[in-house]
Design a protein around this motif. Structure first.
Motif, PDB file in Angstrom:
ATOM      1  N   ASP A  54      13.298   6.628   7.437  1.00 38.91           N
ATOM      2  CA  ASP A  54      12.824   7.337   6.252  1.00 38.91           C
ATOM      3  C   ASP A  54      11.751   6.508   5.550  1.00 38.91           C
ATOM      4  O   ASP A  54      12.014   5.417   5.072  1.00 38.91           O
ATOM      5  CB  ASP A  54      14.006   7.586   5.305  1.00 38.91           C
ATOM      6  CG  ASP A  54      13.606   8.374   4.072  1.00 38.91           C
ATOM      7  OD1 ASP A  54      12.473   8.212   3.580  1.00 38.91           O
ATOM      8  OD2 ASP A  54      14.434   9.148   3.574  1.00 38.91           O
ATOM      9  N   MET A  55      10.522   7.035   5.524  1.00 40.20           N
ATOM     10  CA  MET A  55       9.439   6.380   4.794  1.00 40.20           C
ATOM     11  C   MET A  55       9.116   7.268   3.592  1.00 40.20           C
ATOM     12  O   MET A  55       8.307   8.180   3.688  1.00 40.20           O
ATOM     13  CB  MET A  55       8.210   6.167   5.674  1.00 40.20           C
ATOM     14  CG  MET A  55       7.096   5.415   4.958  1.00 40.20           C
ATOM     15  SD  MET A  55       5.612   5.213   5.972  1.00 40.20           S
ATOM     16  CE  MET A  55       5.772   3.507   6.456  1.00 40.20           C
ATOM     17  N   LEU A  56       9.814   7.014   2.487  1.00 41.88           N
ATOM     18  CA  LEU A  56       9.624   7.789   1.260  1.00 41.88           C
ATOM     19  C   LEU A  56       9.685   9.295   1.550  1.00 41.88           C
ATOM     20  O   LEU A  56       8.743  10.037   1.301  1.00 41.88           O
ATOM     21  CB  LEU A  56       8.315   7.397   0.572  1.00 41.88           C
ATOM     22  CG  LEU A  56       8.136   5.904   0.297  1.00 41.88           C
ATOM     23  CD1 LEU A  56       6.786   5.625  -0.339  1.00 41.88           C
ATOM     24  CD2 LEU A  56       9.247   5.357  -0.579  1.00 41.88           C
ATOM     25  N   SER A  61       0.824  -1.203   0.000  1.00 38.80           N
ATOM     26  CA  SER A  61       0.000   0.000   0.000  1.00 38.80           C
ATOM     27  C   SER A  61       0.863   1.261   0.000  1.00 38.80           C
ATOM     28  O   SER A  61       0.590   2.215  -0.731  1.00 38.80           O
ATOM     29  CB  SER A  61      -0.918  -0.030   1.216  1.00 38.80           C
ATOM     30  OG  SER A  61      -2.010   0.803   1.014  1.00 38.80           O
ATOM     31  N   VAL A  62       1.912   1.262   0.808  1.00 38.04           N
ATOM     32  CA  VAL A  62       2.819   2.418   0.853  1.00 38.04           C
ATOM     33  C   VAL A  62       3.576   2.534  -0.469  1.00 38.04           C
ATOM     34  O   VAL A  62       3.736   3.626  -1.022  1.00 38.04           O
ATOM     35  CB  VAL A  62       3.806   2.310   2.045  1.00 38.04           C
ATOM     36  CG1 VAL A  62       4.859   3.402   1.981  1.00 38.04           C
ATOM     37  CG2 VAL A  62       3.049   2.385   3.361  1.00 38.04           C
ATOM     38  N   GLN A  63       4.023   1.396  -0.997  1.00 37.21           N
ATOM     39  CA  GLN A  63       4.756   1.427  -2.264  1.00 37.21           C
ATOM     40  C   GLN A  63       3.865   1.942  -3.399  1.00 37.21           C
ATOM     41  O   GLN A  63       4.321   2.659  -4.271  1.00 37.21           O
ATOM     42  CB  GLN A  63       5.323   0.043  -2.585  1.00 37.21           C
ATOM     43  CG  GLN A  63       6.502  -0.282  -1.685  1.00 37.21           C
ATOM     44  CD  GLN A  63       6.995  -1.712  -1.797  1.00 37.21           C
ATOM     45  OE1 GLN A  63       6.239  -2.633  -2.096  1.00 37.21           O
ATOM     46  NE2 GLN A  63       8.262  -1.909  -1.517  1.00 37.21           N
ATOM     47  N   GLU A  64       2.604   1.596  -3.346  1.00 37.98           N
ATOM     48  CA  GLU A  64       1.677   1.984  -4.406  1.00 37.98           C
ATOM     49  C   GLU A  64       1.168   3.421  -4.262  1.00 37.98           C
ATOM     50  O   GLU A  64       1.056   4.144  -5.238  1.00 37.98           O
ATOM     51  CB  GLU A  64       0.482   1.011  -4.395  1.00 37.98           C
ATOM     52  CG  GLU A  64      -0.423   1.171  -5.594  1.00 37.98           C
ATOM     53  CD  GLU A  64      -1.539   0.126  -5.586  1.00 37.98           C
ATOM     54  OE1 GLU A  64      -2.645   0.461  -6.029  1.00 37.98           O
ATOM     55  OE2 GLU A  64      -1.287  -1.020  -5.130  1.00 37.98           O
ATOM     56  N   HIS A  65       0.868   3.834  -3.022  1.00 36.48           N
ATOM     57  CA  HIS A  65       0.208   5.129  -2.806  1.00 36.48           C
ATOM     58  C   HIS A  65       1.083   6.178  -2.149  1.00 36.48           C
ATOM     59  O   HIS A  65       0.611   7.294  -1.887  1.00 36.48           O
ATOM     60  CB  HIS A  65      -1.053   4.937  -1.947  1.00 36.48           C
ATOM     61  CG  HIS A  65      -2.018   3.950  -2.522  1.00 36.48           C
ATOM     62  ND1 HIS A  65      -2.743   4.192  -3.677  1.00 36.48           N
ATOM     63  CD2 HIS A  65      -2.363   2.704  -2.118  1.00 36.48           C
ATOM     64  CE1 HIS A  65      -3.503   3.139  -3.946  1.00 36.48           C
ATOM     65  NE2 HIS A  65      -3.285   2.221  -3.018  1.00 36.48           N
ATOM     66  N   GLY A  66       2.339   5.838  -1.830  1.00 36.57           N
ATOM     67  CA  GLY A  66       3.213   6.800  -1.158  1.00 36.57           C
ATOM     68  C   GLY A  66       3.006   6.780   0.349  1.00 36.57           C
ATOM     69  O   GLY A  66       2.255   5.961   0.880  1.00 36.57           O
ATOM     70  N   PHE A  80       4.896  10.128  12.821  1.00 40.43           N
ATOM     71  CA  PHE A  80       3.855   9.161  13.186  1.00 40.43           C
ATOM     72  C   PHE A  80       3.216   8.530  11.955  1.00 40.43           C
ATOM     73  O   PHE A  80       2.658   9.225  11.108  1.00 40.43           O
ATOM     74  CB  PHE A  80       2.773   9.869  14.012  1.00 40.43           C
ATOM     75  CG  PHE A  80       1.669   8.950  14.473  1.00 40.43           C
ATOM     76  CD1 PHE A  80       1.814   8.191  15.619  1.00 40.43           C
ATOM     77  CD2 PHE A  80       0.480   8.851  13.760  1.00 40.43           C
ATOM     78  CE1 PHE A  80       0.795   7.344  16.046  1.00 40.43           C
ATOM     79  CE2 PHE A  80      -0.539   8.011  14.178  1.00 40.43           C
ATOM     80  CZ  PHE A  80      -0.377   7.260  15.321  1.00 40.43           C
ATOM     81  N   ALA A  81       3.289   7.190  11.880  1.00 43.35           N
ATOM     82  CA  ALA A  81       2.636   6.460  10.789  1.00 43.35           C
ATOM     83  C   ALA A  81       1.573   5.533  11.371  1.00 43.35           C
ATOM     84  O   ALA A  81       1.851   4.751  12.287  1.00 43.35           O
ATOM     85  CB  ALA A  81       3.654   5.648   9.992  1.00 43.35           C
ATOM     86  N   LEU A  82       0.364   5.658  10.856  1.00 39.04           N
ATOM     87  CA  LEU A  82      -0.733   4.763  11.223  1.00 39.04           C
ATOM     88  C   LEU A  82      -0.799   3.700  10.129  1.00 39.04           C
ATOM     89  O   LEU A  82      -1.336   3.938   9.052  1.00 39.04           O
ATOM     90  CB  LEU A  82      -2.052   5.530  11.325  1.00 39.04           C
ATOM     91  CG  LEU A  82      -3.291   4.686  11.650  1.00 39.04           C
ATOM     92  CD1 LEU A  82      -3.129   3.969  12.982  1.00 39.04           C
ATOM     93  CD2 LEU A  82      -4.540   5.566  11.672  1.00 39.04           C
ATOM     94  N   LEU A  83      -0.212   2.553  10.410  1.00 40.11           N
ATOM     95  CA  LEU A  83      -0.101   1.479   9.415  1.00 40.11           C
ATOM     96  C   LEU A  83      -1.370   0.642   9.389  1.00 40.11           C
ATOM     97  O   LEU A  83      -1.883   0.245  10.435  1.00 40.11           O
ATOM     98  CB  LEU A  83       1.093   0.578   9.758  1.00 40.11           C
ATOM     99  CG  LEU A  83       2.454   1.263   9.849  1.00 40.11           C
ATOM    100  CD1 LEU A  83       3.487   0.290  10.388  1.00 40.11           C
ATOM    101  CD2 LEU A  83       2.876   1.797   8.495  1.00 40.11           C
ATOM    102  N   HIS A  84      -1.849   0.389   8.191  1.00 36.99           N
ATOM    103  CA  HIS A  84      -3.053  -0.425   8.036  1.00 36.99           C
ATOM    104  C   HIS A  84      -3.126  -0.922   6.598  1.00 36.99           C
ATOM    105  O   HIS A  84      -2.416  -0.438   5.728  1.00 36.99           O
ATOM    106  CB  HIS A  84      -4.294   0.412   8.361  1.00 36.99           C
ATOM    107  CG  HIS A  84      -4.418   1.625   7.507  1.00 36.99           C
ATOM    108  ND1 HIS A  84      -3.676   2.771   7.732  1.00 36.99           N
ATOM    109  CD2 HIS A  84      -5.150   1.873   6.396  1.00 36.99           C
ATOM    110  CE1 HIS A  84      -3.965   3.672   6.793  1.00 36.99           C
ATOM    111  NE2 HIS A  84      -4.847   3.144   5.974  1.00 36.99           N
TER     112      HIS A  84
END
Length: 149
Positions: free
Chosen positions: A90-92, A50-55, A64-68
């Motif tokens: 580093d998250m993108l 999901s992160v790879q596809e949508h940033g 703060f990252a709310l992972l789902h």
């Protein structure tokens, strides 16, 4: 009942010094839920995809990252886990220290527990305590429902 007993048990809260990359952080953050079979490997992979596809849209506040992922897919039991990394990851191009995994069985039932958790995160003093990464203080914070004296 405290949040630690119900939503975020202390053994689903992890604090580490550093982690190699955001994908590793997602895997590490989901590990306590995976071990209890609350989620499957598919759910962890879905969060990464999901992160790879949508940033980095899951980064909803500073550090703060709310992972789902999509509710229900790879979720056996509604649950949450928390990973605090003392060195930002580093998250993108977004620095993240707090990875909160939300595993929802459907699009509604998790909203109340998410709301109580977010109330804690939205308090500036509480947020600072979480960012500092002292696990016993973090557990105490969730145990008291954010009403730390």
């Amino acid at each position: 009942m405290s949040l630690v007993d119900t939503v975020l048990p202390s053994d689903q809260i992890q604090v580490v010094e550093a982690i190699d990359d955001w994908q590793q952080a997602v895997k590490q953050a989901g590990e306590p839920l995976l071990q209890r079979e609350f989620i499957t490997q598919k759910y962890i992979q879905s969060m990464i995809d999901s992160v790879q596809e949508h940033g980095p849209y899951m980064v909803i506040a500073d550090y703060f990252a709310l992972l789902h992922a999509r509710p229900g897919e790879g979720v056996n039991q509604q649950s949450m886990s928390l990973l605090v990394v003392k060195e930002p990851v580093d998250m993108l191009d977004k620095p993240v220290k707090i990875f909160l995994v939300l595993a929802a069985k459907d699009s509604q039932s998790h909203l109340e527990s998410l709301q109580s958790i977010m109330t804690i995160f939205m308090d500036t003093k509480n947020y600072q305590i979480i960012l500092e990464g002292n696990k016993s203080e973090i557990v105490e914070l969730f145990n008291e429902g954010g009403n730390k004296k």
